[in-house]
Write a protein that holds these residues in place. Structure first.
Motif, PDB file in Angstrom:
ATOM      1  N   PHE A   9      60.852  -5.616  28.234  1.00 31.76           N
ATOM      2  CA  PHE A   9      61.894  -4.654  27.891  1.00 31.76           C
ATOM      3  C   PHE A   9      62.611  -5.013  26.596  1.00 31.76           C
ATOM      4  N   ASP A  10      62.578  -6.291  26.212  1.00 30.28           N
ATOM      5  CA  ASP A  10      63.180  -6.749  24.954  1.00 30.28           C
ATOM      6  C   ASP A  10      64.657  -6.345  24.875  1.00 30.28           C
ATOM      7  N   ILE A  11      65.409  -6.788  25.853  1.00 28.90           N
ATOM      8  CA  ILE A  11      66.835  -6.489  25.906  1.00 28.90           C
ATOM      9  C   ILE A  11      67.605  -7.803  25.950  1.00 28.90           C
ATOM     10  N   GLN A  12      68.867  -7.754  25.495  1.00 28.72           N
ATOM     11  CA  GLN A  12      69.683  -8.963  25.429  1.00 28.72           C
ATOM     12  C   GLN A  12      70.446  -9.227  26.716  1.00 28.72           C
ATOM     13  N   LEU A  13      70.778  -8.156  27.445  1.00 29.27           N
ATOM     14  CA  LEU A  13      71.524  -8.276  28.701  1.00 29.27           C
ATOM     15  C   LEU A  13      72.862  -8.958  28.480  1.00 29.27           C
ATOM     16  N   ARG A  14      73.527  -8.558  27.407  1.00 24.74           N
ATOM     17  CA  ARG A  14      74.850  -9.088  27.106  1.00 24.74           C
ATOM     18  C   ARG A  14      75.838  -7.934  27.017  1.00 24.74           C
ATOM     19  N   SER A  15      77.065  -8.216  27.423  1.00 22.46           N
ATOM     20  CA  SER A  15      78.113  -7.207  27.343  1.00 22.46           C
ATOM     21  C   SER A  15      79.465  -7.893  27.426  1.00 22.46           C
ATOM     22  N   VAL A  16      80.480  -7.128  27.081  1.00 22.11           N
ATOM     23  CA  VAL A  16      81.862  -7.606  27.164  1.00 22.11           C
ATOM     24  C   VAL A  16      82.585  -6.718  28.157  1.00 22.11           C
ATOM     25  N   GLU A  17      83.036  -7.291  29.212  1.00 24.22           N
ATOM     26  CA  GLU A  17      83.740  -6.547  30.240  1.00 24.22           C
ATOM     27  C   GLU A  17      85.237  -6.635  30.002  1.00 24.22           C
ATOM     28  N   LEU A  23      62.946 -18.728  46.042  1.00 19.36           N
ATOM     29  CA  LEU A  23      63.873 -18.437  44.939  1.00 19.36           C
ATOM     30  C   LEU A  23      63.205 -18.637  43.584  1.00 19.36           C
ATOM     31  N   VAL A  24      62.427 -19.744  43.465  1.00 18.93           N
ATOM     32  CA  VAL A  24      61.740 -19.995  42.185  1.00 18.93           C
ATOM     33  C   VAL A  24      60.735 -18.889  41.893  1.00 18.93           C
ATOM     34  N   LYS A  25      59.970 -18.495  42.888  1.00 11.42           N
ATOM     35  CA  LYS A  25      58.951 -17.467  42.704  1.00 11.42           C
ATOM     36  C   LYS A  25      59.579 -16.163  42.204  1.00 11.42           C
ATOM     37  N   HIS A  26      60.599 -15.699  42.878  1.00 11.35           N
ATOM     38  CA  HIS A  26      61.168 -14.399  42.517  1.00 11.35           C
ATOM     39  C   HIS A  26      61.935 -14.448  41.201  1.00 11.35           C
ATOM     40  N   LEU A  27      62.592 -15.571  40.917  1.00 13.91           N
ATOM     41  CA  LEU A  27      63.278 -15.675  39.624  1.00 13.91           C
ATOM     42  C   LEU A  27      62.280 -15.713  38.469  1.00 13.91           C
ATOM     43  N   LEU A  28      61.164 -16.408  38.662  1.00 14.81           N
ATOM     44  CA  LEU A  28      60.130 -16.411  37.621  1.00 14.81           C
ATOM     45  C   LEU A  28      59.544 -15.017  37.421  1.00 14.81           C
ATOM     46  N   ILE A  29      59.282 -14.323  38.497  1.00 15.60           N
ATOM     47  CA  ILE A  29      58.742 -12.964  38.380  1.00 15.60           C
ATOM     48  C   ILE A  29      59.753 -12.043  37.701  1.00 15.60           C
ATOM     49  N   LEU A  30      61.011 -12.181  38.082  1.00 15.50           N
ATOM     50  CA  LEU A  30      62.050 -11.336  37.475  1.00 15.50           C
ATOM     51  C   LEU A  30      62.165 -11.586  35.976  1.00 15.50           C
ATOM     52  N   ARG A  31      62.157 -12.848  35.582  1.00  9.05           N
ATOM     53  CA  ARG A  31      62.236 -13.152  34.147  1.00  9.05           C
ATOM     54  C   ARG A  31      61.002 -12.658  33.399  1.00  9.05           C
ATOM     55  N   GLU A  32      59.838 -12.838  34.016  1.00  5.79           N
ATOM     56  CA  GLU A  32      58.602 -12.394  33.358  1.00  5.79           C
ATOM     57  C   GLU A  32      58.539 -10.877  33.227  1.00  5.79           C
ATOM     58  N   LEU A  83      63.809   0.061  36.822  1.00  2.00           N
ATOM     59  CA  LEU A  83      63.917  -0.214  35.379  1.00  2.00           C
ATOM     60  C   LEU A  83      62.655   0.221  34.628  1.00  2.00           C
ATOM     61  N   SER A  84      61.501  -0.007  35.228  1.00  2.00           N
ATOM     62  CA  SER A  84      60.256   0.402  34.563  1.00  2.00           C
ATOM     63  C   SER A  84      60.141   1.919  34.465  1.00  2.00           C
ATOM     64  N   LYS A  85      60.749   2.638  35.396  1.00  2.00           N
ATOM     65  CA  LYS A  85      60.690   4.096  35.348  1.00  2.00           C
ATOM     66  C   LYS A  85      61.615   4.673  34.285  1.00  2.00           C
ATOM     67  N   ILE A  86      62.802   4.130  34.170  1.00  2.00           N
ATOM     68  CA  ILE A  86      63.799   4.733  33.271  1.00  2.00           C
ATOM     69  C   ILE A  86      63.793   4.104  31.884  1.00  2.00           C
ATOM     70  N   PHE A  87      62.916   3.103  31.645  1.00  3.82           N
ATOM     71  CA  PHE A  87      62.963   2.395  30.360  1.00  3.82           C
ATOM     72  C   PHE A  87      62.738   3.334  29.185  1.00  3.82           C
ATOM     73  N   ARG A  88      61.726   4.181  29.258  1.00  2.00           N
ATOM     74  CA  ARG A  88      61.385   5.076  28.164  1.00  2.00           C
ATOM     75  C   ARG A  88      62.070   6.443  28.269  1.00  2.00           C
ATOM     76  N   VAL A  89      62.937   6.595  29.237  1.00  2.00           N
ATOM     77  CA  VAL A  89      63.493   7.914  29.515  1.00  2.00           C
ATOM     78  C   VAL A  89      64.952   8.020  29.099  1.00  2.00           C
ATOM     79  N   VAL A  90      65.742   6.977  29.312  1.00  2.00           N
ATOM     80  CA  VAL A  90      67.159   7.011  28.979  1.00  2.00           C
ATOM     81  C   VAL A  90      67.381   6.328  27.631  1.00  2.00           C
TER      82      VAL A  90
END
Length: 989
Positions: free
Chosen positions: A779-787, A765-774, A718-725
């Motif tokens: 990226f300032d994204i909503q991560l919402r969609s309608v499937e 689990l707590v460690k990795h979820l905190l790191i993932l959220r941080e 994600l960090s690689k493609i953030f500014r590219v796509v």
């Protein structure tokens, strides 16, 4: 003027009637000193005046009919100085009172006598006296005076009469003079009236003459216009007959045969050629519109004249049978069109044929396309020098056609031929340039890829195309641009191509013959100002050249030229696309996109390089597609289908540094030996860095290595493609990757639970979820969609109903169609909202709650079991007394057992607290995070201890079942010590 009425005229004294005179005739004379007498009468009366005043008073008294005289009204209403002055002027005009100048000769006695004399006015003196009045007037003095006074009065009267006669004569002369003046005035008025009458007659005649002149002028203009209308066809007929030999066209056999020959008119003689073109165009306009020739033969240029000479119009005119009865306008329209074709043929030969001939000569000389030209020698080769040599003459000829087209307008009958000619010239030029440059450009792209790789090739190739577009635009404007709109800055721009000398400008390179070259010639490869095409240093020069050719002239926006530039720039797309197909490395793809974006920005900065910008944009889209494909493949492989190994799940071993290994992921499984060697070198570098424990980069690398591989892969990609796509694409990829990563972390925590225990699983689990959220927050994204999904659950029933319906309408064009009904009832769309950020927060909250629950249970140990048993007993009883009785009789509430439980828990609390603190420090580096997680644990432990105190108080109150006062105190003391240690441990966090 004053509104008061004027006083009556003063009476004149000193006038007497002679005793022996004739009463019927009087003679009056006015002395010249009348004004002085008036003054003496009104202001300084003399002795005579006094006598006169006395006489006047006596006369007034006698008129009043009585004894005493009435006083004058002046004593009551004295006159003002203005009134007196006005009366003096009136008296002077009317001759005033008349007195004899007796001041020097009269004595006192005579004055007294004079005072008794009667006074007469001028009116009375000029009128003949009546007998009675004369008698009374004469009798009175006779009775009162002697003979001497009578003689004096007679003398005075005689003097007065003489003066009156003199004044009367003067008045008569004045009256005669006034009469003569009146006659002269009347004559002058008559003369003025006569002059006015004659002036009016003159104006009337002038207006009639002006109207007649205007009428004659209008008639003259009408006659002139009619003469021009009559002569206009004749001049067009004459022009068609006269111009034919000039352009090499002869009409034989009465116009039946058109013979083409050598033209005597040269296109280099611009003035004469333009004049002839104007006459031909006027003839075509006249015979086509007014004569109806366009309806017979069609409009000029109605079909594309892309081939040889003449075109559809000339062929149509040749096939048209000559008719002697045909309209003369239609026949001359055919001839005028033939003349126009012949004249434009001269322009076509001078531009299009010359370009084609030059292109053929260059191909033969340089063996193009078999032998491509080196990119660093391209601008100095014949490909540019020969075309610069013919650009001036070609531009002059094209300017003639363009000016004629602008003068005629788009709706003109004769304008289509010029439009066809310009299109033919542009197509010929663009085809020749594309033929000469395509092979060289493609070969240069291949060489760049071989030498510099895909990333370096994209940068150098983009710079090369930008320079190529700029130079080609300058050359195109030399051919088709408007010289009047071109502007070249006098001040030399930094990085611009140097101006060549006049001697070098006059020379022609590569054997150019026939025309001179006054345009700017590119520098030779050996010159200091030359910059090789394709090098990064040519970008400033290209920008400077672009600034020179930018002007109000938008000729470089022609569709044919832009299409030619697009075909040349497509070589970049062709070469890069071949390289992208085999690339799997995300870093390479990201670098390609980043480089191309920078070059696209440089290309968009100038309108002359928009073709290069469009080509680069196409390559960017292909690279982004390849990058998205590779990113999805990597995420699917490393996250969704990730199979963890024992080394991946070695927690807390990985955090403690057991068997460290550098996580270098190579996307290409069948990687070359070069990539493997790079991986080994990287491992050696990391080993070297590990020896330096204080190195921040090594420490950060170890932290990065401790992450779970799926999460590490997600954040890295994600960090690689953030500014590219594109943002939407990135958000969709992030949405799917976060869902897969969360699921993978949950599965990993289950494996850690089996291997290392509950606290390690929770903290993992707590460690990795905190790191993932941080890591996702920047990226300032909503991560919402309608499937949306297709639901075929009702398809079977719909098919059954379709087959059971015998009256189905398969070909009905309405909503009752059986097939439409089958699709509508059998297939439905199911929509569901997906919010990965919310799911991530829920998962993190659940993990934290599990850690709090499990940690508090671990810290409480047997105390937690005791509290739960007490709660179960209390829940099973209905009343309070029953609950207390059941709790007191329970075997686990024995005093000795309870004391042993709290003693055991107190002995183990230090070890458990130390273990929890160590594990939290190991998994969570942030002390604030540790404190946030530990506070709920302490609260829950404290709450459990309070409940234990309450239960112990209820059990120990009966003092049986091993309880007494001393046992209760000891247990409570153990509880307080236990609680104090818990609080001390939490305060440290």
């Amino acid at each position: 003027m004053s509104s008061k009425p004027l006083p009556p005229p003063p009476k004149l004294s000193g006038l007497t009637t002679p005793s022996g005179g004739n009463e019927s005739s009087f003679s009056y004379s006015t002395p010249s000193s009348s004004s002085s007498r008036v003054a003496s009468r009104y202001h300084t009366p003399s002795s005579v005046g006094g006598a006169t005043t006395t006489a006047s008073k006596q006369r007034q008294a006698s008129r009043g009919g009585g004894g005493g005289g009435a006083p004058s009204y002046e004593s009551f209403a004295p006159r003002t100085s203005e009134q007196r002055a006005r009366l003096a002027r009136i008296a002077a005009l009317t001759a005033g009172p008349c007195f004899a100048n007796s001041s020097s000769s009269s004595s006192n006695n005579e004055q007294k006598v004079d005072d008794d004399r009667p006074a007469f006015t001028l009116t009375e003196a000029m009128c003949p006296p009546t007998p009675s009045s004369s008698k009374n007037a004469v009798a009175a003095p006779i009775d009162s005076v002697n003979d001497e006074s009578s003689s004096a009065v007679d003398e005075t009267i005689s003097a007065t009469l003489q003066l009156t006669q003199t004044q009367a004569a003067n008045l008569s002369s004045l009256i005669k003079h006034a009469a003569s003046l009146r006659l002269a005035l009347h004559a002058s008025l008559n003369i003025g009236n006569d002059v006015s009458r004659r002036h009016a007659d003159l104006l009337r005649h002038s207006g009639e003459l002006s109207a007649a002149a205007e009428r004659l002028q209008a008639e003259e203009q009408l006659l002139t216009r009619r003469a021009e209308e009559i002569g206009m066809p004749l001049q067009h007929y004459d022009a068609v007959d006269r111009i034919g030999p000039l352009v090499g066209v002869l009409f034989k056999e009465g116009g039946r045969v058109v013979v083409r020959g050598i033209a005597r008119l040269h296109v280099d003689n611009a003035d004469e050629f333009v004049e002839v073109l104007g006459q031909i165009d006027d003839a075509v306009e006249f015979f086509g519109d007014s004569g109806g020739g366009a309806e017979v033969f069609g409009r000029p240029g109605s079909s594309a004249n892309a081939g040889g000479r003449g075109g559809r119009r000339e062929k149509l005119a040749a096939r048209q049978a000559f008719e002697s009865n045909a309209s003369g306008s239609a026949e001359y329209y055919r001839r005028a069109c033939a003349l126009q074709d012949a004249a434009l043929e001269l322009l076509r030969v001078g531009v299009a044929d010359r370009v084609s001939q030059t292109c053929t000569q260059i191909q033969d000389a340089l063996h193009i396309p078999k032998v491509p030209i080196a990119a660093d020698k391209l601008e100095a080769s014949l490909v540019y020098t020969r075309f610069h040599g013919i650009s001036k003459r070609s531009n002059a000829l094209i300017s003639i056609a363009r000016k004629r087209l602008d003068a005629l307008g788009n709706d003109s009958v004769a304008s289509a031929s010029y439009d066809d000619l310009l299109t033919l010239c542009r197509n010929t030029y663009c085809g020749a340039r594309e033929t000469l440059l395509t092979t060289t450009v493609r070969r240069h792209m291949d060489i760049l890829k071989e030498r510099h790789g895909l990333v370096g090739m994209t940068r150098l190739a983009s710079v090369f195309l930008i320079r190529l577009c700029t130079v080609e635009t300058a050359l195109y404007l030399d051919f088709f641009g408007d010289p009047e709109k071109r502007r070249y800055p006098r001040k030399k721009t930094k990085g611009a191509l140097p101006q060549v000398d006049e001697e070098d400008e006059a020379k022609e390179e590569g054997g150019v013959s026939g025309e001179g070259n006054n345009n700017q010639v590119p520098p030779s490869p050996g010159s200091p100002g030359y910059k090789r095409m394709g090098s990064s240093g040519s970008v400033p020069a290209a920008s400077a050249l672009a600034s020179q050719i930018l002007s109000e002239d938008g000729t470089y926006r022609d569709a044919e030229f832009q299409s030619m530039l697009g075909n040349l720039c497509s070589a970049l797309h062709r070469t890069v696309r071949r390289g992208l197909v085999s690339v799997l490395d995300l870093d390479v793809l990201c670098q390609v996109v980043s480089v191309l974006r920078e070059e696209r920005s440089a290309a968009n900065s100038s309108p002359t390089t928009l073709a290069a910008a469009r080509a680069v944009s196409g390559v960017i889209r292909d690279a982004q597609e390849r990058l998205i494909f590779c990113a999805n493949g990597a995420l699917h492989k490393e996250v969704s289908r990730f199979k963890p190994t024992a080394r991946d799940l070695n927690y807390p071993g990985k955090l403690l540094g057991e068997e460290p290994k550098v996580a270098i992921i190579i996307e290409d499984e069948s990687g070359s030996a070069e990539k493997k060697q790079d991986a080994k070198e990287a491992e050696g570098d990391v080993e070297t860095k590990k020896d330096h424990g204080d190195d921040a980069v090594a420490a950060q690398l170890r932290v990065y290595e401790s992450w779970f591989p799926p999460m590490r892969s997600v954040l890295r990609i994600l960090s690689k493609i953030f500014r590219v796509v594109e943002p939407r694409v990135f958000e969709d990829i992030a949405l799917q990757s976060v869902q897969s990563c969360t699921k993978s972390l949950k599965d990993g925590s289950v494996h850690v639970l089996r291997k290392s225990g509950q606290i390690h699983a929770d903290l993992f689990l707590v460690k990795h979820l905190l790191i993932l959220r941080e890591q996702l927050s920047p990226f300032d994204i909503q991560l919402r969609s309608v499937e949306r999904q297709l639901d075929f659950s009702e398809a079977g029933r719909a098919v059954t109903r379709f087959l059971a319906n015998r009256n189905r309408r398969l070909f009905s064009m309405s909503t009752e169609n059986a097939l439409i009904t089958l699709l509508r009832e059998g297939v439905s769309v199911q929509e569901s909202s997906v919010d990965s950020k919310r799911d991530l927060e829920d998962c993190l909250r659940s993990a934290c709650n599990d850690f709090i629950e499990h940690t508090s249970s671990t810290l409480l140990g047997p105390i937690g079991g005791f509290v739960d048993q007490c709660k179960n007993v209390s829940v099973g009883s209905n009343s309070v007394a029953a609950k207390a009785e059941a709790l007191a009789n329970a075997p686990f509430t024995n005093g000795l057992l309870v004391k042993g439980v709290f003693t055991s828990a107190l002995q183990n609390i230090d070890r458990e607290l130390d273990n929890v603190s160590k594990q939290m420090t190991l998994y969570l580096e942030n002390a604030a995070t540790q404190g946030i997680l530990l506070k709920p644990v302490v609260r829950k432990v404290t709450r459990s201890l309070e409940e234990a105190k309450r239960f112990i108080g209820e059990v120990s109150s009966r003092e049986d079942n091993g309880w007494d006062g001393e046992a209760k105190i000891e247990v409570l003391k153990l509880i307080e010590e236990y609680e104090a240690k818990i609080k001390v441990a939490s305060s440290k966090k």
